[in-house]
Design a protein around this motif. Structure first.
Motif, PDB file in Angstrom:
ATOM      1  N   CYS A 119       0.853  -1.198   0.000  1.00  0.00           N
ATOM      2  CA  CYS A 119       0.000   0.000   0.000  1.00  0.00           C
ATOM      3  C   CYS A 119       0.890   1.250   0.000  1.00  0.00           C
ATOM      4  N   CYS A 159       0.026   3.481   3.428  1.00  0.00           N
ATOM      5  CA  CYS A 159       0.380   3.106   4.803  1.00  0.00           C
ATOM      6  C   CYS A 159       1.423   1.987   4.902  1.00  0.00           C
ATOM      7  N   CYS A 180      -4.245  -0.851   0.375  1.00  0.00           N
ATOM      8  CA  CYS A 180      -4.928  -1.799   1.261  1.00  0.00           C
ATOM      9  C   CYS A 180      -6.399  -1.397   1.370  1.00  0.00           C
TER      10      CYS A 180
HETATM   11 ZN   LIG Z   1      -3.031   1.292   3.406  1.00  0.00          ZN
END
Ligand SMILES: [Zn+2]
Length: 196
Positions: free
Chosen positions: A143, A146, A188
């Protein structure tokens, strides 16, 4: 004569998860084992126009560019050890039937493609082929927001000088020649967003 059926290996995941890299790795092993086969790519996949499959990491193998699954079917009688299809989400639904025919003819099939489109909806032909698989590899990307495992593909469009999530009403594939700037990111579930 009884012909042993081929096996089906399916590699799926979001964009930037290394699907083509994995497809190339699997084909390379077969080449080392002196197997004969062909990699097919559909011509609407415009990432690279040459007769190659190229991974983002830069590895590449020769591929045959076809206008659709029916062109690949012409190699059915060649008794190949394997055939591989890259970016199967770009093929029409007739790919499902062609994959079955190769398996019935005793040819192993390896496919790679996106699990979900940018709206997080499954691609019909990818899911139908995955349902027939002997083996499925679900690859994950990272991702970009994050750093967690990413299984989704975020489409962003440029709007008033800013990248914003695309609307679910937008076409599944970017329309060629449209002047809307589009960008994709692996994300994500928590960071994946859909626009209005
Ligand atoms: Zn993420």
């Amino acid at each position: 004569m009884f012909v042993l059926k081929g096996t089906l290996e399916v590699v799926i995941g979001p964009m930037y998860s290394g699907k083509t890299e994995e497809l190339i790795r699997r084909v390379m092993r077969r080449k080392i084992a002196r197997q004969n086969g062909i990699i097919f790519r559909v011509s609407s996949d415009t990432r690279n126009a040459e007769e190659l499959v190229v991974s983002r990491a830069g590895t590449h193998l020769e591929a045959k560019i076809v206008s659709g699954a029916r062109d690949a079917q012409m190699y059915l009688d060649d008794k190949l050890d394997y055939v591989a299809f890259d970016e199967i989400q770009f093929f029409e639904s007739d790919l499902v039937d062609v994959v079955k025919k190769f398996i019935d003819a005793g040819t192993d099939v390896i496919v790679a493609g996106l699990n979900l489109d940018f709206r997080s909806e499954p691609f019909d032909n990818v899911m139908k082929i995955a349902a027939m698989a002997d083996e499925i590899a679900l690859l994950k990307a990272v991702c970009v927001v994050c750093g967690k495992d990413a299984t989704l593909t975020q489409r962003l469009i440029m709007k008033d000088g800013e990248w914003v999530p695309a609307s679910t009403k937008d076409p599944i594939f970017k329309v060629e020649g449209s002047d809307v700037k589009v960008r994709y990111e692996p994300r994500c579930k928590d960071c994946w967003k859909v626009g209005e």
